[in-house]
Each structure stands twice: as C-alpha cells, then as structure tokens.
Scaffold this active site. Structure first.
Site, PDB file in Angstrom:
ATOM      1  N   ASP A 262      -6.302  32.802  50.855  1.00 33.04           N
ATOM      2  CA  ASP A 262      -5.333  33.501  51.703  1.00 33.04           C
ATOM      3  C   ASP A 262      -4.530  32.566  52.599  1.00 33.04           C
ATOM      4  O   ASP A 262      -5.052  31.627  53.175  1.00 33.04           O
ATOM      5  CB  ASP A 262      -6.022  34.541  52.582  1.00 33.04           C
ATOM      6  CG  ASP A 262      -5.007  35.363  53.360  1.00 33.04           C
ATOM      7  OD1 ASP A 262      -4.252  36.109  52.717  1.00 33.04           O
ATOM      8  OD2 ASP A 262      -4.950  35.222  54.586  1.00 33.04           O
TER       9      ASP A 262
ATOM     10  N   HIS B  84      -3.192  42.382  52.124  1.00 30.85           N
ATOM     11  CA  HIS B  84      -1.953  42.745  52.840  1.00 30.85           C
ATOM     12  C   HIS B  84      -0.805  43.231  51.964  1.00 30.85           C
ATOM     13  O   HIS B  84       0.264  42.616  51.913  1.00 30.85           O
ATOM     14  CB  HIS B  84      -1.481  41.602  53.741  1.00 30.85           C
ATOM     15  CG  HIS B  84      -1.527  40.213  53.141  1.00 30.85           C
ATOM     16  ND1 HIS B  84      -0.916  39.900  51.953  1.00 30.85           N
ATOM     17  CD2 HIS B  84      -2.091  39.067  53.582  1.00 30.85           C
ATOM     18  CE1 HIS B  84      -1.092  38.626  51.696  1.00 30.85           C
ATOM     19  NE2 HIS B  84      -1.815  38.097  52.668  1.00 30.85           N
TER      20      HIS B  84
ATOM     21  N   HIS C 282      -8.425  35.910  60.564  1.00 32.50           N
ATOM     22  CA  HIS C 282      -8.366  34.440  60.653  1.00 32.50           C
ATOM     23  C   HIS C 282      -8.976  34.029  61.984  1.00 32.50           C
ATOM     24  O   HIS C 282      -8.467  34.401  63.028  1.00 32.50           O
ATOM     25  CB  HIS C 282      -6.920  33.940  60.565  1.00 32.50           C
ATOM     26  CG  HIS C 282      -6.271  34.260  59.247  1.00 32.50           C
ATOM     27  ND1 HIS C 282      -6.274  33.375  58.196  1.00 32.50           N
ATOM     28  CD2 HIS C 282      -5.611  35.369  58.808  1.00 32.50           C
ATOM     29  CE1 HIS C 282      -5.627  33.922  57.165  1.00 32.50           C
ATOM     30  NE2 HIS C 282      -5.224  35.131  57.508  1.00 32.50           N
ATOM     31  N   LEU C 283     -10.079  33.285  61.923  1.00 29.68           N
ATOM     32  CA  LEU C 283     -10.748  32.901  63.174  1.00 29.68           C
ATOM     33  C   LEU C 283     -10.417  31.468  63.589  1.00 29.68           C
ATOM     34  O   LEU C 283     -10.838  31.025  64.650  1.00 29.68           O
ATOM     35  CB  LEU C 283     -12.263  33.097  63.055  1.00 29.68           C
ATOM     36  CG  LEU C 283     -12.695  34.567  62.949  1.00 29.68           C
ATOM     37  CD1 LEU C 283     -14.212  34.682  62.850  1.00 29.68           C
ATOM     38  CD2 LEU C 283     -12.184  35.396  64.122  1.00 29.68           C
ATOM     39  N   ARG C 284      -9.673  30.755  62.777  1.00 29.47           N
ATOM     40  CA  ARG C 284      -9.093  29.454  63.146  1.00 29.47           C
ATOM     41  C   ARG C 284     -10.091  28.335  63.378  1.00 29.47           C
ATOM     42  O   ARG C 284      -9.709  27.243  63.766  1.00 29.47           O
ATOM     43  CB  ARG C 284      -8.219  29.591  64.405  1.00 29.47           C
ATOM     44  CG  ARG C 284      -7.128  30.646  64.309  1.00 29.47           C
ATOM     45  CD  ARG C 284      -6.165  30.353  63.193  1.00 29.47           C
ATOM     46  NE  ARG C 284      -4.986  31.217  63.250  1.00 29.47           N
ATOM     47  CZ  ARG C 284      -4.210  31.480  62.206  1.00 29.47           C
ATOM     48  NH1 ARG C 284      -4.507  30.960  61.019  1.00 29.47           N
ATOM     49  NH2 ARG C 284      -3.153  32.240  62.318  1.00 29.47           N
TER      50      ARG C 284
ATOM     51  N   ASP D 101      -5.466  41.431  59.109  1.00 26.90           N
ATOM     52  CA  ASP D 101      -4.818  40.121  58.944  1.00 26.90           C
ATOM     53  C   ASP D 101      -4.619  39.471  60.316  1.00 26.90           C
ATOM     54  O   ASP D 101      -3.571  38.876  60.603  1.00 26.90           O
ATOM     55  CB  ASP D 101      -3.497  40.232  58.185  1.00 26.90           C
ATOM     56  CG  ASP D 101      -3.035  38.886  57.624  1.00 26.90           C
ATOM     57  OD1 ASP D 101      -3.729  37.866  57.826  1.00 26.90           O
ATOM     58  OD2 ASP D 101      -1.965  38.859  56.977  1.00 26.90           O
TER      59      ASP D 101
ATOM     60  N   HIS E  21      -1.933  33.004  67.133  1.00 34.32           N
ATOM     61  CA  HIS E  21      -1.082  31.847  67.394  1.00 34.32           C
ATOM     62  C   HIS E  21      -0.868  31.753  68.897  1.00 34.32           C
ATOM     63  O   HIS E  21      -0.781  32.775  69.570  1.00 34.32           O
ATOM     64  CB  HIS E  21       0.278  31.984  66.694  1.00 34.32           C
ATOM     65  CG  HIS E  21       0.199  31.804  65.215  1.00 34.32           C
ATOM     66  ND1 HIS E  21       0.018  30.568  64.640  1.00 34.32           N
ATOM     67  CD2 HIS E  21       0.272  32.694  64.200  1.00 34.32           C
ATOM     68  CE1 HIS E  21      -0.009  30.718  63.320  1.00 34.32           C
ATOM     69  NE2 HIS E  21       0.125  31.996  63.029  1.00 34.32           N
TER      70      HIS E  21
END
Lengths: 187, 332, 455
Positions: free
Chosen positions: C163, C243, C73-75, C316, C320
C-alpha cells in the site's frame, strides 16, 4: 431631499437661488476677463464633479461676451488625494481631460466650494504633471473658510462663514436637476 | 459599485460588475501612461513586493511599471536568488518579508492555488500574477480591456482561443472572465491539450481551426510550450503547426473587424504566422499597453484593504475631508 | 461512568443498562454483558446476580464491538514525527478502535519478520489497541522481488500489501497471489496505474479543470482494479481492494463477485462525506490518494456498501505534520487521518441519513473487516474478546484536528459537525479510554505480553 444629497446632510437654509448663482458667475467671468488681457491664452479646468458645470458656464459666457471659444477641460483629482489611505472604499475614478497642451497658458481652475484647500492642492499638483502653465488662477462659487493650506481663491461667487460642523452643497442643473446653494449640518 | 476585496486571486471569484469596474478604472490609468509625466502619487508610501517563483519578464516588468507609475516603493524577489532554493517554505519567505512592513504582494508561482494558500495565511493583499495552470487574472483582464476597446460591448461576441488550453492559465482566465461578460468563447487545439469537461466552464470546444475561426471577433493565440512534445501530448511542433497555426487565410474567415491577440512571448512560425503577428489586425502591442493600465487599476482598487489594515494599526480615525468633491462615490 | 476504570480492572464484572448493538445478528436490544478474563462470558437481559460482581452502568448508551480498522499508517519505524505505534494506539482508543492493521510503507519497509515482531511488541507496550502489521508483498515495495511472506505470517503479520504503491509488475502480482494460497492469506491491493496518475494532485474532472490542477483520472484506479481482478480470478487467490474511490471500480468488483472471484473491498469515510468540489479552496487537508471524486462516484460507493459489493469501511489513516500539509496544495503530501472520526463519520453518513440501520452500519467497521482478516473480533458474542466501544449515537460534535490524540492533525473533516461520539473503549475487558459527560478524557494503558496466534 434630493437623491444626490447624502442622507447625513440636513439642510438648514438656502444660501443662493438660481438667479443669485447666475449673477455671481457672470460677475466672476467679468473679473476673469478683466484680470487676463487675452482670453485666447486661457484654459478653464473644472474640478470633478461640480467644478465642471461651473467651468462650462463661465466659458459659455465668455463666448457671448467676447466671441471667443475658450477650451474647457475637467480634472479628476482621485489619484492625487492626500487622504486615500484613510477614506472608505476606493472612489470610482473619473476622467481627466486636458484640452491640448497647457504649457505657457493660463489655467483657470474652477470648483464649487473652497474649504480646506486640499482638493485645490491636489488639482494643482496634477496640472503640473500635464505641463507647465504660465499661471493658475482659482475660481470658486463658495468660499466657506477653514483653510488648512495657504491657498486663496482669485474669484469668489460668495463668501459664507460656516462652522466646521456645517456643510455647503452647491447644486447644478446639469448634475442635480436644479441650481441652488444649500447650507446644512452633517452628523 | 466598489471593489472591497482583500485579494485578486482569480476571475472565477469576481462578478461581472467587479470586472467592469476594474476595466473602467483601467481606462483612467491608461490615460496616465499617455501623459508626459507618467506618474501619479496615488500609492505613495506603499511598499509592494513582487514575488516571482517562476521566470517572467513581461508580467514582472508590467507590474513593476504599474507600481512605479503609482509611486509605490517596490521590492523584487525571484526564486533563483532567494532562500526558497534552500528549502524555505513559501509561508516562511513571505512572513519574513511582511516583518519588513510590506503592504501588498504580487506573486507568480508554479503551483496552482499557491496565491490562495498565501492569501489565507497573511493579512495583506495578494495579487495573483499567474499560478501554475490555474489562472492569470491580470492577463485575462488586460485581454478583455483590449477586446472592449476594439469591439465595444463583448456580449455575444465570438472569441476563439487557440492552442494549449490544458496548461494555460491565460485561457482559463479568459474563458471565465469572458463568459461572465456574456461573450461566446470557443476553444481550439489538439484534443490532448483540451482539459476534460471544460464545457462546464461555459466554453465550446472545436478541434478544427478553420471551423473555429469562422466569423470570430477575436482570435487569441496561446504560446505553445516546446516541452509539450514530451510526455506524449504531441508528436512534434511541426505536427502542431500544420493543424493549429493561425495563418493569413484564417484572417479572411474572421469577422470583418476581428482582431488577433497573443499574450506573448510568441513562437513566430509555430502557433502564429509572421504576417499575422505583424499584420493590421494584430493588437498584440496594444495588449502590452493595456497590461500596465489594468495592473495600475488593480493595485489602486486593492490598496484599500492595506489601508484598512493601517488604520486598525493606528487606532486614530481621521474624518474625511469634506472639501473634496463627490467623485462618483455613488454607485454607477 | 464512575468506577469503570477500577471495576473493569477487576477482570470480572457486568455492564448493564446498555443498548447492545450486534452487527452480526443485526439487532439492537436492551441488555447486559458479563466480562470475565477479557472475554465476553455472557449476554443477558440483566446481570444474574451470581458472585456479587460489580455492575457498570452504561446509562442507556450503545455498546458495540470495538472497531476494526484494516487500513492504518502508523509511520513507525522511520516517520515517528508523524505518528508512532503508541500515538496511533491512543488515537485508536479515542476513536473506539480496538484492532487495527498497519501498512508496511515505513522506513525501513516492514518486509521482514523482525520488523513484524517489532510492531507487535511496540503495540503491546503501548497497551491501548491491538495492532497487527500488514507486511510488504515485495521487498522495499519495489515490485522487484517477493518478500518472505510465510515467515512474516508466522511472526504475526495480518495480511500483505504494498500500500502506497501498486505492485507494478503483473507477473509478480500473479505469483504473490498464488503463493498466498498456501496459507489462504489475504493480499490487499493498492490498485493504481502510475502512468495514468502521474503528476496528479486531485481527481480529474470539472473541478480539476477549473482549479488548473493536474488530475488523477478514475481510470488510473479502474484499469488497475480490473487487472487485479483478472489475476485473482486466474490464481484463485484472496484479493482485497483497498480504498475504492471510483464508481467504475465498484461496478467491476460487483461483476467479479458475481462471477465467484474471491475478492473483498473497502472504501474510506472521506469518500463517503466529501467530493472533489471540496478542493475549491485548495485545502491540502482534502488531498489524498486516491483522490476525492465526484458525487456520482460517492453515490456508487454508497450503493456498493448497501448491496455488499463494498464489504467494509477502513480509514486509510495517514498522518502528516502541519509543516508538510501547510503549504501549496501541489507540494503537500497525500493523506488524511481518520481513526478518531470513523465511527462518527459512518453514523453521520449512513445511519443518521436513514440509509442503513445502526447494526448494519456498525458491521462495516467491526464484523466485516474482522471476517476479511480472519480475526475472532468485531462480534458481540459469548466467547469473543471483550473489545468493546460504548458510544452515544446522538451526540453532535465539531471535528477539530487540534483536539486529536493522533500526533498529526490532518483531518479532512476539520470544522465539520458529526453525530455520534465514543464514550468508552474497552480492550480485553479493560477500560483504555473514557470520556465522561463533562468531556474529560482519560487514557489507561494496559500493556500485555504479545503471544503469537497459531497459523
């Protein structure tokens, strides 16, 4: 070295033998009766732990002398200590047992050693929370001086001049398996 | 035996010896509550904050009384009147309070583990007054004190906890504490309200109330939250009461000296019948009195760590007063 | 590693004195590699001396294909305070990852060709790692309408996934799998039954009971995996289960594979090194979805990796901020980062325990995911891109979130000692990350012009 003596205490001398202790508390008992006209109004309160056996001995001796059953209580001053903020782990709390109402009665407060006077101050404060006694008198086996508060004993077994590095230990057979008053050094 | 921890977060981390020390100490404080002057100067000069992020009347009042009877200064803080509702984080809130020199924090919080999180990040003592569905250690302790006073040694005693075990922090603290003291704990309630693999905590599960209370020394009844009807856990309160309400005939099935307990507040007629709540076996009001004593004991025992903190603040070390009697500092 | 940066920039050189790890052949051998125009031009025992090319000395370290991480996840766009394509690329380079595919649960969601192009361009500007977006199956991840998958594939999407959320509508899932057959493209499923997992913070089991936290039962994963396997069987579509954390799901996938269902599966390093008991301290850095499960699940995952039921390991990687994570466990978001620890975690758990030979373990993070994605990378073969990682398999180090190149520090392995460390990462033959023996780290950005593959 007996098991109840902290390892830091190095004994130097025996200040009182069992016989001397017996003579001293008997004399103190006579003085207490002389000073207080009626033994019936008395309550004897031993300060935990080693004021308690002395208080019990005084009460028992009053009974043999006068035939009067004197009420004996014990007082644990832990909640009233002024040094709880500074000493080590919180002390285990003992029981305070007050025999009935102490209001308008004379309390004989009993302890083994009188030193700075702070324990007695704590005990007096605690007693006041239980009622309003007619008077409080103080009996101690040993007065070793070095008072930090304006407190004096009414009945003293023995006055012992000491240095501040020294310590006085009173032993009672009820707690320690023998009677003795010991002088030693603390590190 | 001394208590030398910084916090009281849960009973899971307490040893049997520590639990017994707290209960023994509570006995002394119970005597204080029965005196004319119900106050001792023990925590004079301490400031305690009661942080209540969840509504609570009983626990908060009990803590407040305990603090007042120890002569501490107290600040009450509840989420509804605070900046928490404005989005401030727990840590921000508490750090703000600590800046005002608070010595101890008593916290009730809706999230399990919130006190553990807090204790890790602040230097002062944290006392868990109930966290989510995790533990309510002071309630567990007061329950144990009440049982001990009625029954003596709890080893081998059959303690039955009835109700919504899944959402009950009281049940968890009871199970964990009581098994440490050697009691046999039986949990009873609707299967949907029994957490998975609770037997791993040392408790037995019996869905049938009649079988559960057979020979019980204690029946501790939990409050059934009315919301449980939603979310598919229960069909209705009526359905719950039919199978799990403790009624008079259950008393006859218990041990002769068996007692009835309830942490309150009660839903009379839902989980407990009126005549059971008010009957001679009920020690529910005794629990309330013991609650104050247990909380006084915990505050007293934990005050040492804030003491240590003060001493490191003011680098002066005073020598102990050698005049003071040797009040049981040796291990019991 | 003196001169590596300068000499690799020349474009033609040899790397000599390396232990070449070939994940496809399953071998480790002393040897040299010739790089020319960003490709592996030759593999030999020693440089042949022709053309007086510079020779880079690998000093006996392991040289393997760069890692392929198919779950990141590269946001970006929307949550650039957690990670961006650029910072995520830095983290990838530091972790020896040379190709990654990023998930579309951004804000806005990557559910159109313009955003797919945007991510690819951002990656080419960052110039530290090949990034291919995974595009959304349904518009805005809402499980209501299918996205235009054909257009996004043409724009450079690597695969399709919602996802972060499951496709809750089984019929829509069926049709998506059918539609993707047009291009033989891959659907990656986040398999979760939201009713069973609702309100949960950790795995439902003895630990959640003790901690008083609402649990997420394995069955929340299992029933969804079972549904998706049925639909893959029904449609003949290519399904990849993301996952996998539950032992039951491993068994379901094993049976489906035996029955010829076109399914592949991944698990993540944290499921292999940690269990639900690691949450006893209420550490929010151990909170992710699906959650850390029990030892029996971990054992089943390891068995699944050994027998090939679980095809690969993907991180995964879910960044955060500290503010989000430093709070009550129940209020903290799900997710942990992983790009910079995946190689070490795999080596520590699988190789140093003697469970697997080094090349086979490396295949789980190189050749296998590349094969699932249909990319010509992850192999140490003549004609493949010179995306390479040089690592010391024996170096032990302590994981510190604060030292990460990622914008976020929420690693589940904080304070753990891992064995195996990246020393250099080469992208298209050029050094993008180097860590010398004194621990000094250098990143060198090599931007490229993004050219779309022909599909």
């Amino acid at each position: 070295m007996d098991s109840n003596t902290p390892s830091k205490f190095r004994q130097k001398a025996v200040l009182m033998t069992p016989d001397q202790m017996a003579r001293a508390f008997k004399r103190m008992t006579h003085e207490i009766l002389e000073r207080n006209e009626s033994a019936e109004d008395l309550v004897i309160m031993g300060i935990r732990r080693r004021g308690v056996p002395l208080a019990e001995r005084i009460a028992a001796y009053i009974k043999t002398l006068e035939g009067v059953e004197i009420e004996v209580g014990s007082i644990d001053i832990t909640f009233y200590r002024d040094d709880l903020h500074t000493i080590g782990p919180q002390p285990r709390v003992g029981e305070t047992s007050i025999p009935g109402d102490i209001t308008n009665r004379t309390v004989i407060l009993v302890d083994d050693v009188l030193h700075t006077g702070r324990t007695v101050r704590s005990a007096i404060t605690e007693l006041m929370d239980y009622g309003r006694p007619a008077g409080i008198q103080l009996a101690v086996m040993i007065d070793r001086g070095h008072r930090e508060l304006p407190i004096r004993a009414d009945f003293v077994g023995k006055n012992v001049p000491t240095s501040s590095r020294e310590a006085v230990k009173v032993r009672f057979v009820e707690i320690d398996d023998k009677d003795a008053v010991l002088l030693g050094e603390v590190e | 035996m001394t208590y030398s921890r910084k916090d009281l977060l849960d009973l899971a981390s307490c040893s049997a010896d520590e639990i017994n020390l707290i209960l023994d100490t509570a006995e002394r404080f119970r005597a204080v509550s029965e005196r004319e002057v119900k106050k001792v100067p023990t925590l004079r000069g301490y400031t305690i904050v009661n942080l209540f992020f969840e509504n609570s009347t009983r626990t908060r009042i009990s803590f407040e009384l305990a603090e007042k009877r120890l002569s501490a200064d107290i600040v009450n803080f509840s989420a509804s009147t605070s900046s928490v509702s404005k989005g401030e984080t727990l840590l921000d809130t508490v750090e703000n309070l600590l800046a005002m020199k608070i010595d101890m924090v008593v916290m009730r919080h809706g999230a399990s583990g919130a006190p553990h999180f807090l204790a890790k990040h602040i230097p002062v003592s944290v006392i868990n007054a109930g966290d989510g569905t995790h533990e309510h250690p002071t309630q567990g302790l007061l329950d144990m004190l009440t049982m001990r006073r009625s029954l003596g040694d709890l080893k081998g005693r059959k303690i039955v906890i009835v109700g919504d075990i899944l959402h009950s922090r009281v049940a968890r603290s009871n199970v964990i504490g009581l098994t440490k003291l050697g009691a046999e704990v039986v949990l009873c309630g609707p299967p949907s309200l029994i957490p998975v693999e609770i037997d791993k905590l040392g408790a037995k599960v019996e869905f049938n109330l009649n079988r559960a209370v057979e020979g019980a020394d204690v029946v501790n009844i939990l409050r059934l939250q009315k919301e449980r009807q939603e979310g598919g856990l229960l069909p209705s309160l009526r359905a719950y009461s039919r199978d799990w309400k403790v009624e008079r005939h259950h008393l006859d099935m218990m041990a002769e000296s068996g007692i009835i307990m309830h942490p309150g507040p009660m839903n009379r007629g839902v989980e407990i019948a009126q005549d059971v709540a008010d009957g001679p076996r009920s020690v529910i009001l005794e629990q309330v009195l013991n609650g104050v004593a247990v909380r006084m004991a915990i505050l007293y025992l934990l005050s040492e760590s804030s003491k240590r903190l003060r001493n490191t603040d003011s680098s002066t070390t005073e020598t102990p007063d050698t005049d003071l009697p040797n009040i049981g500092l040796e291990s019991a | 590693m003196k001169n590596w940066s300068k000499d690799s920039a020349e474009g033609r050189y040899w790397i000599a004195g390396a232990r070449l790890v070939d994940p496809v052949a399953g071998t480790v051998s002393e040897g040299a590699i010739k790089v020319e125009e960003g490709m592996i031009a030759d593999i030999a025992a020693k440089p042949d001396g022709k053309g007086k090319l510079p020779v880079l000395d690998a000093g006996g370290l392991c040289l393997a294909p760069g890692l392929v991480d198919m779950h990141v996840h590269l946001r970006e766009p929307g949550h650039e305070y957690r990670e961006t394509v650029a910072t995520g690329s830095r983290a990838a380079a530091r972790g020896g990852v040379t190709t990654m595919t990023c998930m579309p649960n951004t804000n806005p969601v990557i559910d159109n060709a313009a955003l797919v192009r945007h991510i690819r361009e951002q990656a080419s500007r960052a110039g530290l790692c090949h990034v291919m977006p995974i595009a959304a199956i349904t518009l805005d991840l809402k499980s209501k309408r299918m996205s235009d998958m054909g257009e996004m594939l043409a724009a450079g999407a690597a695969a399709f996934s919602d996802d972060g959320r499951p496709v809750t509508d089984a019929s829509l899932m069926r049709h998506a799998l059918e539609m993707l057959r047009t291009w033989n493209a891959l659907l990656i499923s986040h398999s979760e039954d939201l009713n069973l997992s609702e309100g949960g913070h950790m795995h439902e089991g003895p630990a959640s009971t003790r901690l008083g936290l609402k649990g997420i039962p394995r069955e929340a994963e299992d029933v969804a995996v079972d549904r998706d396997l049925r639909l893959a069987r029904m449609t003949g579509g290519r399904l990849h289960i993301a996952h996998v954390s539950s032992g039951n799901s491993v068994e379901s996938i094993r049976r489906a594979k035996a029955d010829g269902v076109r399914v592949t599966a991944e698990t993540a390093p944290h499921y292999l090194l940690l269990t639900d008991e690691d949450l006893y301290s209420y550490d929010s850095h151990k909170k992710m979805n699906p959650p850390l499960r029990e030892q029996s699940d971990q054992d089943a995952l390891l068995a699944g990796l050994l027998d090939g039921t679980i095809d690969c390991v993907a991180t995964d990687h879910a960044p955060h901020t500290e503010i989000d994570k430093k709070r009550e466990l129940a209020y903290a978001p799900f997710g942990v980062i992983g790009l910079e620890t995946s190689l070490a975690a795999v080596l520590t758990r699988l190789v140093h325990t003697g469970m697997m030979e080094l090349p086979r373990a490396m295949a789980l993070v190189t050749a296998k995911p590349a094969e699932i994605l249909g990319l010509p990378v992850g192999r140490l073969e003549k004609g493949c891109p010179a995306d390479l990682v040089l690592f010391d398999p024996e170096e032990t180090w302590t994981v510190r979130g604060a030292e990460m190149a990622s914008l976020s520090a929420n690693t589940a392995f904080e304070g753990m000692e891992l064995k195996g460390r990246v020393r250099a990462t080469l992208l298209d033959g050029q050094l993008v990350f180097g860590r010398d023996s004194d621990g000094v780290e250098t990143f060198t950005s090599r931007p490229w012009r993004d050219e779309l593959p022909v599909i």
